[in-house]
Scaffold this active site. Structure first.
Site, PDB file in Angstrom:
ATOM      1  N   CYS A 133       0.877  -1.157  -0.115  1.00  0.00           N
ATOM      2  CA  CYS A 133      -0.045  -0.012  -0.013  1.00  0.00           C
ATOM      3  C   CYS A 133       0.820   1.121   0.078  1.00  0.00           C
ATOM      4  O   CYS A 133       1.624   1.363  -0.986  1.00  0.00           O
ATOM      5  CB  CYS A 133      -0.978   0.114   1.389  1.00  0.00           C
ATOM      6  SG  CYS A 133      -2.254   1.159   1.210  1.00  0.00           S
ATOM      7  N   HIS A 134       0.824   2.217   1.133  1.00  0.00           N
ATOM      8  CA  HIS A 134       1.504   3.260   1.209  1.00  0.00           C
ATOM      9  C   HIS A 134       2.804   3.182   1.680  1.00  0.00           C
ATOM     10  O   HIS A 134       3.880   3.930   1.998  1.00  0.00           O
ATOM     11  CB  HIS A 134       0.837   4.323   1.977  1.00  0.00           C
ATOM     12  CG  HIS A 134      -0.262   4.901   1.473  1.00  0.00           C
ATOM     13  ND1 HIS A 134      -1.528   4.212   1.383  1.00  0.00           N
ATOM     14  CD2 HIS A 134      -0.538   6.110   0.673  1.00  0.00           C
ATOM     15  CE1 HIS A 134      -2.454   5.013   0.738  1.00  0.00           C
ATOM     16  NE2 HIS A 134      -1.963   6.249   0.357  1.00  0.00           N
TER      17      HIS A 134
END
Length: 183
Positions: A113-114
């Protein structure tokens, strides 16, 4: 993923308040099921707060604060996502140095994800093929990575995925990369 595939391997999971809960808990469960010793590392001792997207989730106990963690003691590292978590970590010089040490040593890294934001600040993405949450596409390309929109990407020990829906594939490839060890 069950058994002793990772027996004798010690894995760091670097996170802080604001981590996406399932992106920490599922990889930890998978790693433990494969026989790894797992430690949650954070800039502070005590507990860190998880989130289920925008809503507060459960907090998780920190096994070791970053000030007392030595990257040389671990075989691999996991970088969970959530927007707040990696955004805070990439501003924490000790966290960036910790991640950089894994990259420089050629140890396997799994980021979802991030999570790759911290890798950018650790200068560990140039020339790598990766994926992430779509909003990091420009950041990763600007840092020299080849960004692709795929469920999971493995490039020389670096395992990346886009989102929680990718966790089954992410965890499977993470276990494989961590079993292979240094590149």
């Amino acid at each position: 993923m069950v058994g002793d595939t990772l027996h004798g391997r010690k894995v760091a999971v670097l996170a802080t308040d604001g981590f996406e809960q399932v992106e920490l808990t599922r990889p930890v469960e998978a790693l433990k099921a494969a026989g790894a010793q797992v430690e949650v590392i954070a800039p502070k001792a005590g507990r860190i707060q998880g989130y289920n997207h925008h809503d507060k989730g459960d907090s998780v106990t920190v096994d070791r604060d970053l000030a007392h963690a030595d990257a040389g003691s671990y075989d691999a590292i996991v970088l969970p996502g959530g927007v707040m978590n990696p955004d805070a970590l990439r501003l924490e010089s000790r966290a960036v140095d910790f991640v950089r040490a894994f990259a420089e040593a050629g140890k396997p890294i799994a980021a979802i994800c991030h999570g790759p934001w911290t890798l950018i600040n650790a200068e560990a993405v140039e020339g790598r093929r990766m994926t992430s949450w779509p909003s990091l596409k420009a950041d990763l390309r600007n840092a020299g990575a080849e960004w692709v929109d795929e469920e999971v990407v493995v490039d020389r020990g670096l395992v990346t995925s886009r989102k929680p829906d990718d966790l089954p594939a992410f965890c499977a490839k993470m276990i494989e990369a961590f079993a292979e060890g240094r590149r």
